[in-house]
Design a protein around this motif. Sequence first.
Motif, PDB file in Angstrom:
ATOM      1  N   MET A  68       0.756  -1.164   0.119  1.00 59.58           N
ATOM      2  CA  MET A  68       0.204   0.020  -0.182  1.00 59.58           C
ATOM      3  C   MET A  68       0.737   1.120  -0.086  1.00 59.58           C
ATOM      4  SD  MET A  68      -3.165  -1.064   2.452  1.00 59.58           S
ATOM      5  CE  MET A  68      -2.221  -0.768   3.863  1.00 59.58           C
ATOM      6  N   ILE A  69       0.662   2.065  -1.065  1.00 61.25           N
ATOM      7  CA  ILE A  69       1.404   3.156  -1.206  1.00 61.25           C
ATOM      8  C   ILE A  69       0.295   4.449  -1.008  1.00 61.25           C
ATOM      9  CG2 ILE A  69       3.066   4.359  -2.647  1.00 61.25           C
ATOM     10  CD1 ILE A  69       4.001   1.805  -1.972  1.00 61.25           C
ATOM     11  N   GLN A  70       0.767   5.408  -0.238  1.00 66.23           N
ATOM     12  CA  GLN A  70      -0.092   6.464   0.014  1.00 66.23           C
ATOM     13  C   GLN A  70       0.761   8.004  -0.073  1.00 66.23           C
ATOM     14  OE1 GLN A  70      -1.789   6.263   3.851  1.00 66.23           O
ATOM     15  NE2 GLN A  70       0.236   6.131   4.658  1.00 66.23           N
ATOM     16  N   GLN A  71       0.270   9.037   0.138  1.00 67.05           N
ATOM     17  CA  GLN A  71       0.842  10.138  -0.147  1.00 67.05           C
ATOM     18  C   GLN A  71       2.237  10.213   0.905  1.00 67.05           C
ATOM     19  OE1 GLN A  71      -1.406  13.712  -0.107  1.00 67.05           O
ATOM     20  NE2 GLN A  71      -2.732  13.081  -1.910  1.00 67.05           N
ATOM     21  N   GLN A  72       3.156  10.851   0.502  1.00 67.17           N
ATOM     22  CA  GLN A  72       4.504  11.002   1.447  1.00 67.17           C
ATOM     23  C   GLN A  72       5.134   9.808   1.503  1.00 67.17           C
ATOM     24  OE1 GLN A  72       5.317  14.189   2.389  1.00 67.17           O
ATOM     25  NE2 GLN A  72       3.764  14.861   1.363  1.00 67.17           N
ATOM     26  N   THR A  73       5.028   8.707   0.876  1.00 69.88           N
ATOM     27  CA  THR A  73       5.674   7.374   0.843  1.00 69.88           C
ATOM     28  C   THR A  73       6.927   7.615   0.050  1.00 69.88           C
ATOM     29  OG1 THR A  73       3.713   6.309   1.138  1.00 69.88           O
ATOM     30  CG2 THR A  73       5.637   5.126   0.625  1.00 69.88           C
ATOM     31  N   VAL A  74       8.112   7.118   0.658  1.00 73.16           N
ATOM     32  CA  VAL A  74       9.386   7.097  -0.036  1.00 73.16           C
ATOM     33  C   VAL A  74       9.580   5.904  -0.915  1.00 73.16           C
ATOM     34  CG1 VAL A  74      11.691   7.492   0.074  1.00 73.16           C
ATOM     35  CG2 VAL A  74      10.417   8.956   1.575  1.00 73.16           C
ATOM     36  N   LEU A  75       9.923   6.116  -2.194  1.00 75.37           N
ATOM     37  CA  LEU A  75      10.065   4.541  -2.770  1.00 75.37           C
ATOM     38  C   LEU A  75      11.121   4.594  -3.519  1.00 75.37           C
ATOM     39  CD1 LEU A  75       6.645   5.734  -4.600  1.00 75.37           C
ATOM     40  CD2 LEU A  75       6.933   3.673  -3.202  1.00 75.37           C
ATOM     41  N   LYS A  76      11.886   3.612  -3.801  1.00 76.66           N
ATOM     42  CA  LYS A  76      12.996   3.404  -4.652  1.00 76.66           C
ATOM     43  C   LYS A  76      12.695   3.578  -5.838  1.00 76.66           C
ATOM     44  CE  LYS A  76      16.869   0.240  -5.143  1.00 76.66           C
ATOM     45  NZ  LYS A  76      17.140  -1.298  -4.735  1.00 76.66           N
ATOM     46  N   VAL A  77      13.517   4.029  -6.751  1.00 75.51           N
ATOM     47  CA  VAL A  77      13.146   3.960  -8.199  1.00 75.51           C
ATOM     48  C   VAL A  77      14.021   2.820  -8.830  1.00 75.51           C
ATOM     49  CG1 VAL A  77      13.527   5.467 -10.337  1.00 75.51           C
ATOM     50  CG2 VAL A  77      12.848   6.546  -8.064  1.00 75.51           C
ATOM     51  N   SER A  78      13.633   1.923  -9.309  1.00 75.79           N
ATOM     52  CA  SER A  78      14.362   0.812  -9.809  1.00 75.79           C
ATOM     53  C   SER A  78      14.463   0.627 -11.263  1.00 75.79           C
ATOM     54  CB  SER A  78      13.484  -0.370  -9.349  1.00 75.79           C
ATOM     55  OG  SER A  78      14.182  -1.606  -9.442  1.00 75.79           O
ATOM     56  N   ASP A  79      15.013   1.634 -11.765  1.00 76.91           N
ATOM     57  CA  ASP A  79      15.400   1.640 -13.355  1.00 76.91           C
ATOM     58  C   ASP A  79      16.630   2.762 -13.428  1.00 76.91           C
ATOM     59  OD1 ASP A  79      14.524   4.410 -13.163  1.00 76.91           O
ATOM     60  OD2 ASP A  79      12.727   3.819 -14.257  1.00 76.91           O
ATOM     61  N   ASN A  80      17.031   2.818 -14.673  1.00 77.22           N
ATOM     62  CA  ASN A  80      18.257   3.449 -14.979  1.00 77.22           C
ATOM     63  C   ASN A  80      17.872   4.920 -15.472  1.00 77.22           C
ATOM     64  OD1 ASN A  80      17.166   2.870 -17.391  1.00 77.22           O
ATOM     65  ND2 ASN A  80      19.453   2.288 -18.276  1.00 77.22           N
ATOM     66  N   SER A  81      16.930   5.602 -14.785  1.00 78.88           N
ATOM     67  CA  SER A  81      16.530   6.970 -15.240  1.00 78.88           C
ATOM     68  C   SER A  81      17.653   7.991 -14.696  1.00 78.88           C
ATOM     69  CB  SER A  81      15.261   7.178 -15.006  1.00 78.88           C
ATOM     70  OG  SER A  81      14.869   7.247 -13.755  1.00 78.88           O
ATOM     71  N   GLY A  82      18.189   7.583 -13.720  1.00 78.28           N
ATOM     72  CA  GLY A  82      19.205   8.442 -12.845  1.00 78.28           C
ATOM     73  C   GLY A  82      18.737   8.726 -11.682  1.00 78.28           C
ATOM     74  N   ALA A  83      17.264   8.578 -11.161  1.00 78.35           N
ATOM     75  CA  ALA A  83      16.898   8.714  -9.843  1.00 78.35           C
ATOM     76  C   ALA A  83      16.964   7.706  -9.023  1.00 78.35           C
ATOM     77  CB  ALA A  83      15.531   8.990 -10.084  1.00 78.35           C
ATOM     78  N   LYS A  84      17.279   7.883  -7.610  1.00 75.21           N
ATOM     79  CA  LYS A  84      17.347   6.992  -6.576  1.00 75.21           C
ATOM     80  C   LYS A  84      16.323   6.799  -5.787  1.00 75.21           C
ATOM     81  CE  LYS A  84      21.066   5.517  -3.386  1.00 75.21           C
ATOM     82  NZ  LYS A  84      22.363   5.968  -2.835  1.00 75.21           N
ATOM     83  N   PHE A  85      15.613   7.864  -5.237  1.00 76.41           N
ATOM     84  CA  PHE A  85      14.329   7.793  -4.339  1.00 76.41           C
ATOM     85  C   PHE A  85      13.479   8.952  -4.918  1.00 76.41           C
ATOM     86  CE2 PHE A  85      17.762   6.106  -1.383  1.00 76.41           C
ATOM     87  CZ  PHE A  85      17.008   5.013  -1.029  1.00 76.41           C
TER      88      PHE A  85
END
Length: 126
Positions: free
Chosen positions: A1-18
């Motif tokens: 369950m993801i809601q507002q203000q949840t910190v997520l890991k970016v799991s691709d090579n776009s350059g973002a980490k969180f």
Amino acid sequence: MIQQQTVLKVSDNSGAKFARCIKVLGGFKKRFAYLGDVIIVSIIELRNKSKLTSKVKKGDVYKALIIRTKSKHVKKDGSVLFFQNNAVSLINKQEKPIASRILGPLPKKLKKGKYAKFANISSGII
């Protein structure tokens, strides 16, 4: 369950980490997002190695597809699927992936429908 203000890991090579969830899409009073839902995120941290060549910048707002969640997802056959972290993959306005590679496994649920492209660029399917 993801809601507002949840910190997520970016799991691709776009350059973002969180990334931080800003809004859950899909209805007027929808509070939680689950596996395969689209949310709006803001980038809060970039990967160290790709800060110069990154496709995204810190503070940018993007749509993202939820590809892994810690909450349990029960399949039709009774088996339970859950992951170690909450992860997303960034998408553009046409709902195509920004990145060219997805790190880590992807659930089989995302293999069908309009997100079949994500299964092609992922490293594995569960």
